[in-house]
Design a protein around this motif. Structure first.
Motif, PDB file in Angstrom:
ATOM      1  N   ILE A   1       0.816  -1.215   0.000  1.00  0.00           N
ATOM      2  CA  ILE A   1       0.000   0.000   0.000  1.00  0.00           C
ATOM      3  C   ILE A   1       0.850   1.265   0.000  1.00  0.00           C
ATOM      4  O   ILE A   1       0.335   2.358  -0.210  1.00  0.00           O
ATOM      5  N   TYR A   2       2.153   1.106   0.247  1.00  0.00           N
ATOM      6  CA  TYR A   2       3.023   2.277   0.287  1.00  0.00           C
ATOM      7  C   TYR A   2       4.454   1.841   0.005  1.00  0.00           C
ATOM      8  O   TYR A   2       4.889   0.793   0.480  1.00  0.00           O
TER       9      TYR A   2
ATOM     10  N   ILE B   1       0.731   6.915   4.994  1.00  0.00           N
ATOM     11  CA  ILE B   1       0.097   6.078   3.972  1.00  0.00           C
ATOM     12  C   ILE B   1      -1.066   6.825   3.327  1.00  0.00           C
ATOM     13  O   ILE B   1      -1.176   6.906   2.101  1.00  0.00           O
ATOM     14  N   THR B   2      -1.923   7.395   4.152  1.00  0.00           N
ATOM     15  CA  THR B   2      -3.121   8.072   3.664  1.00  0.00           C
ATOM     16  C   THR B   2      -2.792   9.285   2.804  1.00  0.00           C
ATOM     17  O   THR B   2      -3.508   9.579   1.850  1.00  0.00           O
TER      18      THR B   2
ATOM     19  N   LEU C   1      -0.453   9.609   0.657  1.00  0.00           N
ATOM     20  CA  LEU C   1      -0.090   9.196  -0.699  1.00  0.00           C
ATOM     21  C   LEU C   1      -1.028   8.156  -1.296  1.00  0.00           C
ATOM     22  O   LEU C   1      -1.053   7.964  -2.510  1.00  0.00           O
ATOM     23  N   ASN C   2      -1.793   7.479  -0.455  1.00  0.00           N
ATOM     24  CA  ASN C   2      -2.708   6.436  -0.918  1.00  0.00           C
ATOM     25  C   ASN C   2      -3.949   6.489  -0.023  1.00  0.00           C
ATOM     26  O   ASN C   2      -4.123   5.656   0.860  1.00  0.00           O
TER      27      ASN C   2
ATOM     28  N   TRP D   1      -5.908   3.400   0.760  1.00  0.00           N
ATOM     29  CA  TRP D   1      -5.079   2.246   1.105  1.00  0.00           C
ATOM     30  C   TRP D   1      -5.280   1.149   0.056  1.00  0.00           C
ATOM     31  O   TRP D   1      -5.333  -0.037   0.362  1.00  0.00           O
ATOM     32  N   THR D   2      -5.383   1.555  -1.175  1.00  0.00           N
ATOM     33  CA  THR D   2      -5.587   0.635  -2.289  1.00  0.00           C
ATOM     34  C   THR D   2      -4.304  -0.134  -2.563  1.00  0.00           C
ATOM     35  O   THR D   2      -3.238   0.485  -2.699  1.00  0.00           O
TER      36      THR D   2
ATOM     37  N   ILE E   1      -1.238  -1.609  -4.299  1.00  0.00           N
ATOM     38  CA  ILE E   1      -0.506  -1.139  -5.474  1.00  0.00           C
ATOM     39  C   ILE E   1      -0.050  -2.342  -6.289  1.00  0.00           C
ATOM     40  O   ILE E   1       0.611  -3.235  -5.765  1.00  0.00           O
TER      41      ILE E   1
ATOM     42  N   TRP F   1       1.393   0.187 -12.050  1.00  0.00           N
ATOM     43  CA  TRP F   1       1.652   1.449 -11.356  1.00  0.00           C
ATOM     44  C   TRP F   1       2.433   2.397 -12.247  1.00  0.00           C
ATOM     45  O   TRP F   1       3.445   2.029 -12.830  1.00  0.00           O
TER      46      TRP F   1
END
Length: 98
Positions: free
Chosen positions: A51-52, A81-82, A84-85, A88-89, A91, A96
């Motif tokens: 996720i990150y 995390i939040t 940039l994503n 929380w999908t 990757i 990507w």
């Protein structure tokens, strides 16, 4: 060649695993298959969703960043995390685009 610091949660998002590698795709495969040391913690807690991640030009910087993130509070990790994503999908490195 670059290095990567990455975060994998379990499905319920109750556990976060932070790692470092020079080959993110290979390392994710090792985690998903429970291979070697990669599978001990992540296998036990089912942490296999990327996720990150962030890249670093050298191993020393990547390891220092990994240690820094591991010391952070759960709330601070979640905020990173939040930022940039937001969802929380997971990757998919094959699709990507950065």
């Amino acid at each position: 060649m670059g290095f990567f610091v990455y975060i994998l949660p379990n499905q319920a998002r109750t556990v976060l695993y932070i790692g470092v590698t020079n080959d993110l795709e290979r390392r994710l495969h090792e985690h998903s298959q429970g291979l070697g040391d990669a599978g001990k913690f992540t296998g036990r807690y089912q942490c296999n969703l990327l996720i990150y991640f962030e890249s670093s030009p050298d191993a020393t910087q990547a390891i220092a960043r990994e240690k820094q993130l591991k010391k952070w509070s759960r709330a601070k990790k979640e905020a990173l995390i939040t930022a940039l994503n937001p969802g929380w999908t997971p990757i998919d490195l094959h699709t990507w685009a950065g």
